[in-house]
Design an enzyme around this catalytic site. Structure first.
Site, mmCIF file in Angstrom:
data_model
loop_
_atom_site.group_PDB
_atom_site.id
_atom_site.type_symbol
_atom_site.label_atom_id
_atom_site.label_comp_id
_atom_site.label_asym_id
_atom_site.label_seq_id
_atom_site.Cartn_x
_atom_site.Cartn_y
_atom_site.Cartn_z
ATOM 1 C CE LYS A 162 -4.633 0.801 0.117
ATOM 2 N NZ LYS A 162 -5.615 -0.096 -0.295
ATOM 3 C CG ASP A 197 -6.892 3.222 -1.036
ATOM 4 O OD1 ASP A 197 -7.332 1.919 -1.007
ATOM 5 O OD2 ASP A 197 -7.195 4.140 -0.138
HETATM 6 O O1 2IT Z 1 -7.972 -1.672 -0.974
HETATM 7 C C1 2IT Z 1 -7.993 -1.925 -2.091
HETATM 8 O O2 2IT Z 1 -7.998 -3.129 -2.067
HETATM 9 C C2 2IT Z 1 -7.565 -1.196 -3.142
HETATM 10 N N1 2IT Z 1 -7.568 0.049 -3.039
HETATM 11 C C3 2IT Z 1 -7.427 -1.724 -4.498
HETATM 12 C C4 2IT Z 1 -6.085 -2.179 -4.526
HETATM 13 C C5 2IT Z 1 -5.558 -2.525 -5.993
HETATM 14 O O3 2IT Z 1 -4.402 -3.084 -6.115
HETATM 15 O O4 2IT Z 1 -6.482 -2.653 -6.990
#
Ligand code: 2IT
Length: 445
Positions: A124, A164
């Protein structure tokens, strides 16, 4: 392994990282019993290793606003766990972003991605940059500055970011554009890209659609008909939009959405194409307020400063941000007769609210299971990019259905206790076992 001993050590090592500590405690509490049946895990210190990110990048992001003023934000990428695949997870631009929140999100992402059945590790990233009120050029320059620092540590087999909160197709486009220029390669290093340059069909809808497929499964497993049920949603961004769209399609009636300024109540239901499309218009205005919705549609009432959890509804779907539904809200929902709460946002409920739902045997779906459709569709985008092809809507939707159904099955397998399914326990155990086994197989690294 004793959860309290591990937590005491973690609290000393990472003081004040409350969201990260909250997410870790929840998972460890769920898996304690299973873990202690595996002495080989204890000997290999799997828990001690799994709670620490593989590595964290922190960097300065300087950028210039439209008046020539220079600003500085902090950027992060937490590469949390790479045992089952390349790091995968979104980028968040929001003033609340801190190391603690990104560590909690990266930790959750690791188990969520494991549940999807696709080979993706957890990561993340983000920044405390606030896109609110910023012009398109300012946002572009910020995205470019962010990626200029991070690009060397990204790649289709290394680390694949996505969107996100505060990062949608526009921001992914800007970040991907700068990445491609620096790397001199057009690879699937970001997901959530535009359809014309490698994006997947249904990616914008996938988190909300997947969440409703999961809710449908929860209802079916308990003899509940989703048709005609009233639903309160928080947020009004991309995820809320997908959830409202699919809930309506499946015959439920969404009566509320919300913003940081309060919630709007529509007794007749947010169920026409105009009303649903207006959510996106509001989001695109960049002001982060939901109040104008009530000016646009006369039957709608705006409740300033309030949360939609005070409404009498059957189903509550937090779709905004972490810890947006607390114990008081949980009690209010139950008192009003709610039967199901599903976190579409990551860790949308506080630990006390989750405990309350479980103690009262209410149907509760945790974020890492409910919202996994978003990252699952990202995984499908990676597959399409690697194969240099693009799938149809129907094909992607079929996969999404299958994956959400598999996740529900895994929750049942590990969380069933008599007639009640503890989805928190089920999701945590299933995700943990997969990652732990991969770590065991790969030795001490
Ligand atoms: O919290 C999540 O799963 C997302 N923001 C999507 C992450 C993604 O790599 O598509």
């Amino acid at each position: 392994m004793k959860v309290n001993d591990i937590m005491t050590k973690l609290e000393m090592r990472h003081p004040g990282e409350s969201e990260y500590l909250q997410a870790v405690r929840e998972v460890l509490t769920s898996i304690e019993e299973v873990y202690n049946r595996h002495p080989e895990f204890e000997k290999a210190a799997i828990v001690e290793r799994i709670v620490e990110p593989d590595r964290i990048f922190t960097f300065r992001v300087p950028w210039t606003d439209d008046n020539g003023q220079v600003h500085v934000n902090i950027g992060y990428r937490v590469q949390f766990n790479g045992a089952i695949g390349p790091y995968k997870g979104g980028i968040r631009f929001h003033p609340s972003v801190s190391l603690s929140s990104l560590k909690f999100l990266g930790f959750e992402q690791t188990f969520k991605n494991a549940l999807t059945t696709l080979p993706m590790g957890g990561g993340k990233g983000g920044s405390d940059f606030s896109p609110k009120g910023r012009s398109q050029s300012e946002i572009m320059r910020f995205c470019q500055a962010f990626v200029t620092e991070l690009w060397r540590d990204l790649g289709p087999d290394t680390d694949v970011p996505a969107g996100d909160i505060g990062v949608g197709a526009r921001e992914v486009g800007y970040m991907f554009g700068m990445y491609k220029k620096l790397a001199r390669a057009h690879t699937g290093t970001f997901t959530g890209k535009g359809l014309s340059f490698g994006g997947s069909r249904l990616r914008p809808e996938a988190t909300g659609f997947g969440a409703l497929y999961f809710v449908e499964k929860m209802c079916a497993a308990h003899g509940i008909d989703l048709k005609g049920k009233t639903v309160a949603v928080s947020g009004f961004g991309n995820v809320a939009w997908g959830a409202v769209t699919k809930a309506t399609e499946l015959g439920a009636k969404v009566v509320a959405i919300s913003g940081p300024d309060g919630y709007i109540y529509d007794e007749t239901g947010i169920n026409t194409p105009e009303k649903i499309a207006y959510m996106l218009e509001l989001r695109d205005s960049g002001n982060d307020v939901v109040a104008p919705y009530a000016e646009e549609f006369p039957e709608v009432v705006f409740y300033p400063g309030k949360k939609p959890w005070e409404l009498k509804v059957d189903i509550a779907l937090p779709c905004a941000i972490q810890n947006e539904l607390n114990l008081e809200d949980a009690k209010q929902l139950k008192a009003n007769g709610a039967i199901l709460v599903a976190e579409v946002s990551n860790m949308g409920c506080t630990a006390e609210a989750v405990d309350y739902f479980l103690e009262n045997e209410m149907l509760f779906g945790p974020g890492k299971a409910v919202n996994a459709g978003g990252v699952a569709c990202s995984g499908l985008e990676m597959t399409q990019n690697a194969m240099h092809i693009s799938w149809s809507n129907e094909e992607v939707d079929k996969w999404l259905h299958q994956i959400m159904s598999d996740i529900h099955e895994q929750c049942v397998t590990h969380g069933k206790n008599g007639d009640y399914i503890n989805y928190v326990k089920g999701a945590n155990i299933a995700g943990f076992i997969k990652v732990a086994n991969a770590m065991m197989a790969q030795g001490v690294v």
